[in-house]
Scaffold this motif. Sequence first.
Motif, PDB file in Angstrom:
ATOM      1  N   VAL A 255      -0.498  11.187   1.351  1.00 59.44           N
ATOM      2  CA  VAL A 255      -0.209   9.811   2.487  1.00 59.44           C
ATOM      3  C   VAL A 255       1.103   9.530   2.450  1.00 59.44           C
ATOM      4  CG1 VAL A 255      -0.800   7.382   2.888  1.00 59.44           C
ATOM      5  CG2 VAL A 255      -2.568   8.995   2.456  1.00 59.44           C
ATOM      6  N   TYR A 256       1.717   9.342   1.187  1.00 61.16           N
ATOM      7  CA  TYR A 256       3.150   9.038   1.155  1.00 61.16           C
ATOM      8  C   TYR A 256       4.162  10.244   1.525  1.00 61.16           C
ATOM      9  CZ  TYR A 256       7.697   7.572  -0.713  1.00 61.16           C
ATOM     10  OH  TYR A 256       8.972   6.933  -0.759  1.00 61.16           O
TER      11      TYR A 256
ATOM     12  N   SER B 260      -4.531  12.489  -2.800  1.00 58.08           N
ATOM     13  CA  SER B 260      -4.619  11.983  -1.785  1.00 58.08           C
ATOM     14  C   SER B 260      -3.742  11.024  -1.219  1.00 58.08           C
ATOM     15  CB  SER B 260      -6.196  11.599  -1.233  1.00 58.08           C
ATOM     16  OG  SER B 260      -6.318  10.418  -2.114  1.00 58.08           O
ATOM     17  N   GLU B 261      -3.537  10.057  -2.184  1.00 60.79           N
ATOM     18  CA  GLU B 261      -2.294   8.924  -1.969  1.00 60.79           C
ATOM     19  C   GLU B 261      -0.944   9.353  -1.994  1.00 60.79           C
ATOM     20  OE1 GLU B 261      -3.184   5.863  -4.628  1.00 60.79           O
ATOM     21  OE2 GLU B 261      -4.845   5.146  -3.511  1.00 60.79           O
TER      22      GLU B 261
ATOM     23  N   LEU C  88      -6.214   2.020   4.112  1.00 65.04           N
ATOM     24  CA  LEU C  88      -5.660   2.857   2.916  1.00 65.04           C
ATOM     25  C   LEU C  88      -6.867   3.904   2.679  1.00 65.04           C
ATOM     26  CD1 LEU C  88      -3.752   3.821   1.105  1.00 65.04           C
ATOM     27  CD2 LEU C  88      -4.702   2.170  -0.512  1.00 65.04           C
TER      28      LEU C  88
ATOM     29  N   ARG D  36       2.096   1.649  -3.522  1.00 63.72           N
ATOM     30  CA  ARG D  36       1.112   2.088  -4.132  1.00 63.72           C
ATOM     31  C   ARG D  36       1.115   3.656  -4.301  1.00 63.72           C
ATOM     32  NH1 ARG D  36      -5.354   0.436  -3.839  1.00 63.72           N
ATOM     33  NH2 ARG D  36      -6.125   2.224  -4.807  1.00 63.72           N
ATOM     34  N   CYS D  37       1.042   4.030  -2.919  1.00 63.53           N
ATOM     35  CA  CYS D  37       0.939   5.613  -2.684  1.00 63.53           C
ATOM     36  C   CYS D  37       1.921   6.466  -3.467  1.00 63.53           C
ATOM     37  CB  CYS D  37       0.726   5.953  -1.138  1.00 63.53           C
ATOM     38  SG  CYS D  37      -0.614   5.517  -0.441  1.00 63.53           S
TER      39      CYS D  37
ATOM     40  N   SER E 287       1.485   6.451  -6.908  1.00 67.29           N
ATOM     41  CA  SER E 287       0.268   6.954  -7.341  1.00 67.29           C
ATOM     42  C   SER E 287       0.146   8.410  -7.898  1.00 67.29           C
ATOM     43  CB  SER E 287      -0.986   6.887  -6.309  1.00 67.29           C
ATOM     44  OG  SER E 287      -2.084   7.434  -6.593  1.00 67.29           O
TER      45      SER E 287
ATOM     46  N   ARG F 107      -6.426   7.839   3.282  1.00 63.76           N
ATOM     47  CA  ARG F 107      -6.444   8.890   2.139  1.00 63.76           C
ATOM     48  C   ARG F 107      -7.452  10.214   2.530  1.00 63.76           C
ATOM     49  NH1 ARG F 107      -6.744   4.413  -2.020  1.00 63.76           N
ATOM     50  NH2 ARG F 107      -9.340   4.526  -1.169  1.00 63.76           N
TER      51      ARG F 107
ATOM     52  N   GLU G 277       0.993  -1.120   0.048  1.00 65.42           N
ATOM     53  CA  GLU G 277      -0.136   0.030  -0.103  1.00 65.42           C
ATOM     54  C   GLU G 277       1.009   1.062   0.118  1.00 65.42           C
ATOM     55  OE1 GLU G 277      -3.997  -1.583   2.352  1.00 65.42           O
ATOM     56  OE2 GLU G 277      -2.101  -1.014   3.445  1.00 65.42           O
TER      57      GLU G 277
ATOM     58  N   ARG H 130      -2.736   9.994  -7.673  1.00 66.92           N
ATOM     59  CA  ARG H 130      -4.028  10.763  -6.926  1.00 66.92           C
ATOM     60  C   ARG H 130      -3.197  11.587  -5.925  1.00 66.92           C
ATOM     61  NH1 ARG H 130      -8.466   6.209  -5.119  1.00 66.92           N
ATOM     62  NH2 ARG H 130      -9.208   8.088  -4.191  1.00 66.92           N
TER      63      ARG H 130
END
Length: 456
Positions: free
Chosen positions: A75-76, A71-72, A150, A63-64, A67, A154, A60, A69
Motif C-alpha cells: 500500500v505504501y 500488504s501494508e 485501510l 503505519r503502512c 509495517s 490492503r 494510516e 506486513r
Amino acid sequence: MESTDSGDPLSYSLLQLLQNDYTLQSIEYLAAILTGFLLLLLSALTSGAEAAFFSLSEQEIARCRTSTRKSEMLVYSLLQNPRKLLTNILVLNNGINVSLIMLFAYVAWLVFGTRSLPAAIIVGGALLLTFLIVFCGEVLPKVYAQKKRLDIARRTAPFLRALQTITSPLSRVLMAISGYIEKHYMIRGYNHTIEDLHHSLDVALTNEESSPEERRILRGVVNFGSITVRQIMRPRVDMEAFSTTATLPQLLPRIVQWGYSRIPVYTESTDKIEGILYIKDLLPHLHEGENFNWQQLIRPPFFVPETQRISDLFQNFKEKHVHMAIVVNEYGATSGLLTLEDIVEEIVGEINDEFDDDDDIIYSQLDENTFIFDGKTSLHDFCKITEAPFDAFNEVKGDNETVAGLMLALFSRIPRAGERTSYGRFHFTVESADSKRVKRVKINVATKKEQYNKAG
C-alpha cells in the motif's frame, strides 16, 4: 408413402437444429449476464480501491510505512506515486464501464437482431445501465470504503499491482499528455498560491498600517494546515523527563527548577516513555518519603508520528482531552514532544509565563535584514522570525530541522568559524563552531529587489 418416410428425417433434422440454436442462444444470454455481473463487481472493486487509497489518513500512511506486513508495505509503495496509481485505477475503471456498455449493446443485438430498437427500449436500457454503474459500481463501494479504507486498501493492493502491467502503457501516454497540458496551460499550483496569499496579506496589512504581530497571526493561520509535528516539536535532546528509578525527594527539586505541569517518565532511556506525570496528581503526596510509589500516578502517553499535521493533532488533543504528545519517528524511537501550547503559539505567537525562559529561541537582530541565530534554533522558527517561506530550504535541508543542521547540509561538513555560504537570498556566516557542531550563525536576508539586482 415414400415421400412421407423421406420427409420425417428432414423434419427431425430441422427440429434438432432449432433446438441446438435455442440452446446456444440460451448459453450466450447466460454468459452475457454472468460477464456483466463480473464486470459490475470489478467496477465496484476499483471504485472502492480508489476511495480507500486516497482517503487514508496521515497516521494510516505512517503505519503502512513502518509495517512489516507485505500488504501494508505494498500500500505504501503504491502511494509513493499517487498520480500513476490514480491514472491506472481510472484507466481500469473506465475500461470496465465501456465494456459494460458494449456488452449491453451486444445483448440488445441478440434479443432484437437487426431490427431497429424502439426509443422506449433504448431510454429504459440506458437508464438501467446508468443506475447499475453509478449506484452499484461507484456510490456504494465508495461509501463502504470510507468506513474500512485501510482494510480495503490492503486487500486490493495486490490486485492493483498485478493489473498495472496491463494498464501501464495507456496510463503512461495519458500521464505524458496531462503533464504537457499542466506544464504549458494550467495555472500555478498550491505552493505558489500560498506564497501569493502571503504576499497579498503583507500588502493589505501594510496599507492598513497593521502591526507585525497582526501580520504574524494571519500568516500563522494561512500556514496552520501545512505545518508538521516535526517542524515545531521540542527535540529529544532538549526534553526534560523523569526516570522511573528516581525517588520522590529526587523529583521535587527538578519540578521546582523546570516549572512544568506535565513531565514524561521513562525507563532505561527516553526511547521507552512509560507515561506522563501530572504534577497536580503529585501535590497531595508531597509529604511522602523515599518509599512512596509515585510511579502509580503516571498517565498513559499519547504517541504521534513526526509527519502528522498539527491541524490534525490539534483535533486529536480536543478529542482525547490531552495536552501533550510524545513524537516518534518511523522506527518507533522518541524524536521529541509537543504540547497544545506549542500548537496555539503557531497562530498567536509566543505565550510566555513566569516559568518560560526567554532564550528558548536565541537570536538577535542587528538590522532590518541581518540576524544572529543560535545553531539549535529550528528552521521553522527561523522562517517565522525572518518572515521567509516555510519551504524555503526544503530542497537542501534533507532531514535537518535546525539552523546548525542546515549549515551541515550546505557545507557537506562541519564548517569552521568565519566560513561563508549562500543559498538563494540567504547569506550565512558561521560565527562560532567547534569540531562537533555549529554554535552560532549570522544570516543576512536580502530583499527580493536586492536579489534581482544582484542576478541582473
